[in-house]
Design a protein around this motif. Structure first.
Motif, PDB file in Angstrom:
ATOM      1  N   ARG A 138       0.915  -1.149  -0.041  1.00 37.72           N
ATOM      2  CA  ARG A 138      -0.107  -0.053   0.037  1.00 37.72           C
ATOM      3  C   ARG A 138       0.851   1.441   0.093  1.00 37.72           C
ATOM      4  O   ARG A 138       0.169   2.325   0.107  1.00 37.72           O
ATOM      5  CB  ARG A 138      -0.929   0.290   1.186  1.00 37.72           C
ATOM      6  CG  ARG A 138      -2.008  -1.034   1.192  1.00 37.72           C
ATOM      7  CD  ARG A 138      -2.691  -1.184   2.527  1.00 37.72           C
ATOM      8  NE  ARG A 138      -3.745  -2.052   2.582  1.00 37.72           N
ATOM      9  CZ  ARG A 138      -5.023  -1.781   2.368  1.00 37.72           C
ATOM     10  NH1 ARG A 138      -5.333  -0.407   2.538  1.00 37.72           N
ATOM     11  NH2 ARG A 138      -6.159  -2.681   2.406  1.00 37.72           N
ATOM     12  N   GLY A 176      -5.619   5.196  -5.145  1.00 34.92           N
ATOM     13  CA  GLY A 176      -4.791   4.706  -4.394  1.00 34.92           C
ATOM     14  C   GLY A 176      -3.475   4.719  -5.146  1.00 34.92           C
ATOM     15  O   GLY A 176      -2.619   4.058  -4.376  1.00 34.92           O
ATOM     16  N   ARG A 189       3.737  -1.577  -8.300  1.00 25.64           N
ATOM     17  CA  ARG A 189       3.321  -1.983  -6.675  1.00 25.64           C
ATOM     18  C   ARG A 189       3.973  -3.435  -6.674  1.00 25.64           C
ATOM     19  O   ARG A 189       3.187  -4.334  -7.252  1.00 25.64           O
ATOM     20  CB  ARG A 189       2.071  -1.727  -6.277  1.00 25.64           C
ATOM     21  CG  ARG A 189       1.997  -0.204  -5.980  1.00 25.64           C
ATOM     22  CD  ARG A 189       2.564   0.386  -4.789  1.00 25.64           C
ATOM     23  NE  ARG A 189       2.336   1.908  -4.647  1.00 25.64           N
ATOM     24  CZ  ARG A 189       1.429   2.513  -4.085  1.00 25.64           C
ATOM     25  NH1 ARG A 189       0.436   1.535  -3.269  1.00 25.64           N
ATOM     26  NH2 ARG A 189       1.136   3.734  -3.887  1.00 25.64           N
ATOM     27  N   GLY A 191      -4.288  -1.493  -1.661  1.00 27.41           N
ATOM     28  CA  GLY A 191      -4.957  -0.432  -1.104  1.00 27.41           C
ATOM     29  C   GLY A 191      -5.635   0.508  -2.325  1.00 27.41           C
ATOM     30  O   GLY A 191      -5.891   1.547  -2.299  1.00 27.41           O
TER      31      GLY A 191
END
Length: 510
Positions: free
Chosen positions: A91, A206, A215, A264
């Motif tokens: 996140r 996000g 990510r 997230g």
């Protein structure tokens, strides 16, 4: 005339080049040939240009090719110019890398151009029609049994079926290439065991806006590309790798839940959602007789690095210009062997590098998981802050943007240089800010920089000559002359006193 017509591409039954496949690779190949007056026929089994977004990142080198053709403005008008890269774990983001700043001064296109493949194909198809060549959509292609000796290809349309006799045939027909299979060319490699999903999402939340995001997770990753040209807030392409499972086990609802939990990240509506398995394969040969493979027909790999479509376009650019010289009678048939010699190693290196990056991002080994979860979050912010100032930053941009590709100029070049790559010869011509307009002629040409007169050597070799006042911040040098190929790669360099002799050896027709 409608460039998306499903009619056949004309009544001619003979052509110089038959291109099978009208994706970005095949379209680019046909455009370059048509610009130089070569007879080209292009067909595809699809009813028209794809309506799916598919490949979305256009690297700097591809934009340079579009600029050489005079269509880069059309591409930029429909695209998003992204100059930020935002890595992170789970996140949490690590910061933002200013890719645009790193690439400034190296190319006229220092960022990432984000343009959906559907728009790329539409623009290329329309430009090809302006050049007088229409794609034969809804085509059924049957290759002759006597491959590769025969070049009589049967093409069926709704109205008729006819035989097209082509001097050369190019298979740009994707990873399941009929041309490659008919020629019996092995497609070496394997499939990843992982399942990917791809989603075009609106209202994404996000992630860092206006950046390419990546990510990492323990065994997952998420990529996002802003598709800002749509004018919809948060409209992005998502590519994700989720925990192991069959392709049918991942539906959009489960992907949404997993992405929200791990990263997230949430989104509103989606325009499409699909899952797929990725292969990493390279054809054992790119040429067999008068038949060639280009793009995904010759190589496929993971989406890491957004290199696939761009590599295919460079295949097409390289091959088209070699075919032009041979068809015009300037170069011998044997010079076409240089296509495989130059482009196959690029595909092999690309697959090796994307495999390494993919392995680091997904490896279940404890060492790699520790690196992703603990060391990367600690070290990445400082590294990102220093990256624009590090000596290797421009090299990293060069690899990502495909502006740092190197070719050995002939079979003996590597031996003569003891394997040491020249900073200019065998590479794309360094950009000085004013020297790329000369490439729009698609000629072999002689360049001089910082007051070095190229005219005498050009006149002796019957080639266009261009002299530029500055070398810019490049490896080009005053007091030297450079022989530049039509594809913008430097074939040779020499002092003015030796240029005619050295360049004559490097020209394919000498």
């Amino acid at each position: 005339m409608d460039p998306h017509s499903t009619a056949d591409p004309g009544a001619e039954n003979t052509t110089d080049v038959l291109v099978i496949g009208a994706g970005p690779t095949g379209l680019l190949l046909a455009i370059v040939l048509a610009v130089r007056g070569v007879r080209v026929t292009i067909v595809d089994r699809k009813p028209g240009p794809t309506r799916e977004s598919r490949a979305v990142v256009v690297q700097a080198r591809t934009m340079e090719i579009y600029a050489q053709l005079g269509i880069s403005e059309r591409m930029t008008a429909a695209s998003a110019d992204v100059r930020l890269f935002a890595p992170g774990f789970g996140r949490h983001g690590f910061g933002v890398v200013p890719i645009g700043a790193i690439g400034t001064g190296l190319t006229p296109f220092p960022g990432f151009t984000v343009l959906e493949q559907s728009q790329t194909e539409s623009i290329l198809t329309e430009y090809l029609a302006e050049l007088g060549v229409r794609v034969g959509w809804n085509a059924t292609v049957t290759l002759p049994p006597a491959l590769p000796a025969s070049r009589d290809v049967t093409v069926g349309f709704a109205e008729e079926s006819r035989v097209i006799r082509a001097r050369y045939v190019v298979g740009a027909d994707g990873s399941n290439s009929m041309v490659r299979r008919a020629l019996g060319i092995e497609f070496e490699g394997s499939s990843y065991g992982h399942t990917f999903f791809v989603c075009d999402a609106d209202g994404l939340r996000g992630l860092t806006a206006d950046a390419i995001n990546v990510r990492l997770g323990d065994a997952e990753f998420l990529l996002s590309f802003p598709l800002g040209a749509e004018g919809v807030p948060g409209h992005q392409r998502l590519i994700g790798l989720l925990p192991p499972g069959g392709v049918g086990d991942i539906v959009e609802a489960s992907a949404r839940a997993a992405v929200a939990r791990m990263f997230g990240v949430e989104w509103g509506d989606s325009r499409c959602f699909s899952t797929y398995r990725v292969q990493h394969r390279v054809a054992t040969v790119f040429r067999r007789g008068s038949y060639f493979l280009a793009g995904d027909a010759g190589h496929v790999h993971s989406p890491v690095g957004a290199q696939g479509m761009n590599t295919g376009i460079q295949d097409a650019h390289n091959l088209a210009l070699k075919l032009i010289d041979v068809i015009a009678g300037r170069a011998p048939e044997s010079s076409l062997d240089r296509y495989e010699a130059e482009r196959q190693p690029v595909a092999v290196r690309l697959i090796a590098s994307t495999d390494r990056v993919f392995g680091i991002a997904t490896s279940p080994r404890r060492r790699d998981r520790v690196l992703r979860r603990w060391l990367a979050p600690l070290l990445a912010p400082a590294f990102i802050h220093m990256l624009p100032h590090l000596p290797g930053a421009s090299r990293l941009f060069g690899y990502l943007s495909q502006t740092r590709i190197h070719y050995w100029m002939d079979a003996e070049d590597k031996l003569r240089s003891a394997g040491r790559r020249d900073p200019v010869v065998g590479r794309r011509l360094p950009w000085t800010g004013d020297n790329y307009d000369a490439l729009r002629s698609f000629d072999w040409q002689v360049h001089g920089y910082a007051g070095t007169d190229a005219a005498p050597a050009g006149a002796s070799l019957a080639l266009p000559a261009h002299s530029f006042p500055s070398t810019g911040r490049t490896a080009l040098r005053g007091g030297m002359l450079y022989l530049v190929r039509p594809d913008g790669f430097v074939a040779a360099k020499a002092t003015p006193a030796n240029a005619v002799r050295v360049f004559a050896r490097a020209l394919p027709w000498r």
